[in-house]
Structures are given as C-alpha cells and as structure tokens.
Design a protein around this motif. Structure first.
Motif, PDB file in Angstrom:
ATOM      1  N   ALA A 110       0.829  -1.206   0.000  1.00  0.00           N
ATOM      2  CA  ALA A 110       0.000   0.000   0.000  1.00  0.00           C
ATOM      3  C   ALA A 110       0.864   1.257   0.000  1.00  0.00           C
ATOM      4  N   LYS A 111       0.454   2.247  -0.771  1.00  0.00           N
ATOM      5  CA  LYS A 111       1.194   3.514  -0.831  1.00  0.00           C
ATOM      6  C   LYS A 111       0.994   4.333   0.438  1.00  0.00           C
ATOM      7  N   SER A 112      -0.183   4.180   1.037  1.00  0.00           N
ATOM      8  CA  SER A 112      -0.483   4.917   2.263  1.00  0.00           C
ATOM      9  C   SER A 112      -0.898   3.938   3.349  1.00  0.00           C
ATOM     10  N   ARG A 113      -0.479   4.215   4.579  1.00  0.00           N
ATOM     11  CA  ARG A 113      -0.845   3.358   5.700  1.00  0.00           C
ATOM     12  C   ARG A 113      -2.137   3.824   6.358  1.00  0.00           C
ATOM     13  N   SER A 114      -2.726   4.895   5.841  1.00  0.00           N
ATOM     14  CA  SER A 114      -3.972   5.433   6.394  1.00  0.00           C
ATOM     15  C   SER A 114      -5.058   5.398   5.326  1.00  0.00           C
ATOM     16  N   PHE A 115      -6.292   5.263   5.762  1.00  0.00           N
ATOM     17  CA  PHE A 115      -7.403   5.287   4.813  1.00  0.00           C
ATOM     18  C   PHE A 115      -8.633   5.889   5.488  1.00  0.00           C
ATOM     19  N   LEU A 116      -9.512   6.430   4.662  1.00  0.00           N
ATOM     20  CA  LEU A 116     -10.670   7.194   5.114  1.00  0.00           C
ATOM     21  C   LEU A 116     -11.932   6.335   4.996  1.00  0.00           C
ATOM     22  N   VAL A 117     -12.696   6.233   6.096  1.00  0.00           N
ATOM     23  CA  VAL A 117     -13.895   5.381   6.111  1.00  0.00           C
ATOM     24  C   VAL A 117     -15.094   6.157   6.636  1.00  0.00           C
ATOM     25  N   SER A 118     -16.270   5.749   6.176  1.00  0.00           N
ATOM     26  CA  SER A 118     -17.490   6.372   6.694  1.00  0.00           C
ATOM     27  C   SER A 118     -17.840   5.814   8.070  1.00  0.00           C
ATOM     28  N   HIS A 119     -17.553   4.520   8.290  1.00  0.00           N
ATOM     29  CA  HIS A 119     -17.868   3.850   9.556  1.00  0.00           C
ATOM     30  C   HIS A 119     -16.617   3.129  10.061  1.00  0.00           C
ATOM     31  N   PRO A 120     -16.212   3.347  11.312  1.00  0.00           N
ATOM     32  CA  PRO A 120     -14.938   2.810  11.814  1.00  0.00           C
ATOM     33  C   PRO A 120     -15.004   1.329  12.190  1.00  0.00           C
ATOM     34  N   ALA A 121     -15.018   0.464  11.181  1.00  0.00           N
ATOM     35  CA  ALA A 121     -15.163  -0.973  11.431  1.00  0.00           C
ATOM     36  C   ALA A 121     -13.835  -1.725  11.418  1.00  0.00           C
ATOM     37  N   TYR A 122     -12.720  -1.054  11.130  1.00  0.00           N
ATOM     38  CA  TYR A 122     -11.493  -1.781  10.792  1.00  0.00           C
ATOM     39  C   TYR A 122     -10.374  -1.629  11.822  1.00  0.00           C
ATOM     40  N   GLU A 146      -4.041  16.085   4.647  1.00  0.00           N
ATOM     41  CA  GLU A 146      -2.659  15.849   5.071  1.00  0.00           C
ATOM     42  C   GLU A 146      -2.169  14.463   4.631  1.00  0.00           C
ATOM     43  N   MET A 147      -3.044  13.476   4.707  1.00  0.00           N
ATOM     44  CA  MET A 147      -2.621  12.124   4.331  1.00  0.00           C
ATOM     45  C   MET A 147      -2.847  11.839   2.846  1.00  0.00           C
ATOM     46  N   GLY A 148      -3.355  12.824   2.128  1.00  0.00           N
ATOM     47  CA  GLY A 148      -3.527  12.677   0.681  1.00  0.00           C
ATOM     48  C   GLY A 148      -4.575  11.657   0.291  1.00  0.00           C
ATOM     49  N   ALA A 149      -5.671  11.614   1.024  1.00  0.00           N
ATOM     50  CA  ALA A 149      -6.721  10.626   0.759  1.00  0.00           C
ATOM     51  C   ALA A 149      -7.371  10.857  -0.600  1.00  0.00           C
ATOM     52  N   LYS A 150      -7.431   9.813  -1.393  1.00  0.00           N
ATOM     53  CA  LYS A 150      -8.055   9.864  -2.712  1.00  0.00           C
ATOM     54  C   LYS A 150      -9.287   8.964  -2.811  1.00  0.00           C
ATOM     55  N   VAL A 151      -9.546   8.215  -1.729  1.00  0.00           N
ATOM     56  CA  VAL A 151     -10.672   7.283  -1.712  1.00  0.00           C
ATOM     57  C   VAL A 151     -11.399   7.403  -0.375  1.00  0.00           C
ATOM     58  N   VAL A 152     -12.726   7.362  -0.428  1.00  0.00           N
ATOM     59  CA  VAL A 152     -13.548   7.290   0.779  1.00  0.00           C
ATOM     60  C   VAL A 152     -14.269   5.944   0.750  1.00  0.00           C
ATOM     61  N   PHE A 153     -13.992   5.110   1.750  1.00  0.00           N
ATOM     62  CA  PHE A 153     -14.625   3.796   1.826  1.00  0.00           C
ATOM     63  C   PHE A 153     -15.924   3.903   2.621  1.00  0.00           C
ATOM     64  N   ILE A 154     -17.014   3.522   1.974  1.00  0.00           N
ATOM     65  CA  ILE A 154     -18.312   3.565   2.641  1.00  0.00           C
ATOM     66  C   ILE A 154     -18.809   2.141   2.860  1.00  0.00           C
ATOM     67  N   GLN A 155     -19.863   2.017   3.658  1.00  0.00           N
ATOM     68  CA  GLN A 155     -20.448   0.718   3.977  1.00  0.00           C
ATOM     69  C   GLN A 155     -21.930   0.771   3.663  1.00  0.00           C
TER      70      GLN A 155
END
Length: 336
Positions: free
Chosen positions: A237-249, A284-293
C-alpha cells in the motif's frame, strides 16, 4: 243398454275386489319394507357418526397428551445454533459442516448496530441450543425474549478472552463500555474464536467432536494462509492510512499496521467541527478514496468525497464469504 252396461261393470268390479285388496296388501308390504330399510340406514348412519365422534375424541386426547411434556423431561436437542451476523455463520459451518443448522439473526443488508429482531424471527430461532454473540446491544434484548421460549439456550460471548480495542467517541461506547465489536475482521482473532466455536459444539454434540476438531485445524490453517496473504497485500500500500465512513477496521488496522480515519462521529453524521477536522487530516494524508459501507449510508462521507474530489468505494465487512471478502478489503485499501 246403458243399464246392462252398468250392471256388467258393477259385476266386473265385484270380481276384481280380491285382486285389488291383494295389490293393496302387496303395496303396503313394499312400503313397509322401504320404511324399514330407511330406518336401518338412519340407524347405521347414527352408529357410524357416533363411531367417528368417538375416534375423533380418542385421537384428540392422544395427540394432546403426547404433545405435552413433563416438567422433568429433558428438551431434545434441536441441532441448531444462532449467530448474530453472516461471517459467524460461515465460521460455524466451516467447523460443523452439515451436522447442524445455523440460523442468522441479522439478515443480509442489515446493520447489527441498529437491528431489532421481529417476533417471528424470535420464534423461528427459539429452538436453538446455542447463540454465538458479538456484543451488540440488540442481542441482550432479543435474548430476554428468547429465554421465555427456551431457557436452556446457551449464550457464547465471542469477545471473551480477546484483547478488545477501546473506541472512544463511537456509538458502541454508550452500550458496550467503549469496546469495538468488529472482532471478526482480524483473521488472527478468528482463529481464537474458532477454538471457542469448536469446543462449544463438541460439548453440545459430542458424537461429532472428532469431526469438529479436524475441521477446526483445517479452518485455522486456512486462516493462517489468509493472514499471510493480507499482510503481503497491504505491505504494498502507498499509504498506511485510509478514510472510512464507519470505523469498522480497528482490529484489521492493528494486525497490519494501518490507521483508519472515520467520518462518522459517535455513530451519527459528523458535526461541523468534526467534519472540518476530518477534511484537514484527510488532506494531510492525501486521501483519494472514501470507503463507505452499505449498512451505513452517510451524507457526511459523500460530502467529504466531494470536497476532496475523492473516489467513493463500497466495502461490506458483513459479507458471509469471509475469505474472498477479506482479500477484497485488503486489495481495496492497498490500491487507494
């Protein structure tokens, strides 16, 4: 001539009287026979009706008393268990195979955080021997209803013995002492839970204990392989952080050195202040994807995606096809 004819006619009637009487007698006898046969039929019908009524009463009494159980009579094993969410249905079936039936409480597409079982569902699952729970609030309420139907049902808390993650500021804090319930999203934790499942099934169905033990070992080997695969995928993975709508992970992140940033705040849409903080950190983390559920449709997530010009990707942590789904989650996070 008329008189002669008249006298001749009278004499003819006189000669016919005995025959007429004989005919009348025969007719009377025939009618009497018909009447007797009619009474016989009525009598036979009444007797048949009484016999039918008697048989019905006998069958009713036998059925009624055979359906009643003495209080000291043990309840026969139903050979069925209940699980709260679909991944656990997969886990139990991996170990038990076709030796038992597995009933799912939260249906496909439902969220365990907001789910409330119906009366029909309570009745449908009331004969189960075991319920494997994960600590959702609906479980305690549903179990109180189930106890009246099946006081012998055993409840297994799958969180027992697991190092649970605190989750401050999340909806689960209010009901579960701030402990994250998403323990199935870690293959390493599923290995431990599989041991609990196998031991519980063996205790209830000892005739299959050897089979359960063999299935457990095979399942754990597959989980080890999955763990290695996921580790290899997220390592790229290029980034160790990711953006989510619901904190399930949270447990997934702990296993593989990742970090999730949740748009949801305390189980609700983000406040303006929280939304601002999320946007700043996401930039700051350069998020390009929002993961939704799918179970948590979020307007806030859509808004964040628009502000960041980010792609929206749907993940389903409740998918029953566990191995395939976990690899899909890992690949999606690594590819962001």
């Amino acid at each position: 001539m008329s008189k002669k004819i008249g006298h001749g006619h009278a004499r003819g009637h006189g000669h016919d009287l005995p025959q007429l009487y004989e005919k009348l007698r025969l007719i009377s006898i025939c009618r009497l026979g018909h009447i007797c046969r009619l009474y016989s039929l009525i009598f036979m019908f009444m007797m048949t009706f009484r016999v039918c009524i008697s048989l019905f009463l006998v069958l009713f009494v036998v059925t009624f008393f055979s359906s009643c159980k003495r209080e000291d009579e043990p309840r026969p094993l139903s050979r069925s268990v209940v699980v709260s969410i679909a991944p656990y249905k997969f886990f139990v079936e991996e170990i038990a195979g076709n030796t038992i039936d597995v009933d799912l409480m939260v249906p496909t597409g439902g969220s365990p955080h907001s789910y409330e079982p119906t009366t029909r569902q309570i009745l449908a699952t009331s004969k189960a021997d075991i319920w494997f729970q994960i600590g959702e609030s609906f479980e305690a309420r549903a179990f109180q209803a189930l106890k009246s139907y099946n006081p012998e049902m055993e409840v297994i808390d799958m969180r027992k013995g697991i190092d649970l993650i605190d989750e401050k500021g999340h909806v689960h804090c209010h009901h579960h002492n701030c402990k994250d319930p998403h323990i199935w999203l870690s293959p390493r934790l599923v290995k431990k839970q599989a041991e609990v499942i196998a031991a519980t099934l063996s205790q209830h169905y000892p005739e299959h204990a050897e089979r359960y033990e063999k299935s457990l070992r095979k399942f754990q080997q597959k989980l080890d392989g999955l763990d290695v695969q996921i580790g290899s995928i997220v390592q790229q993975a290029k980034s160790r952080s990711f953006l989510v709508s619901h904190p399930a992970y949270a447990y997934f992140c702990r296993d593989y050195g990742l970090m999730q940033l949740s748009i949801e705040f305390e189980g609700k849409e983000p406040t303006p202040q929280h939304l601002t903080e999320v946007l700043n950190r996401a930039r700051e983390m350069g998020a390009k994807v929002v993961f939704i559920q799918a179970q948590h449709l979020s307007k806030g997530a859509r808004l964040v995606a628009e502000e960041l010009d980010a792609e929206v990707v749907e993940l389903d942590p409740l998918d029953e096809n566990y191995f395939e789904n976990m690899l899909h989650i890992a690949k999606s996070i690594a590819a962001q």
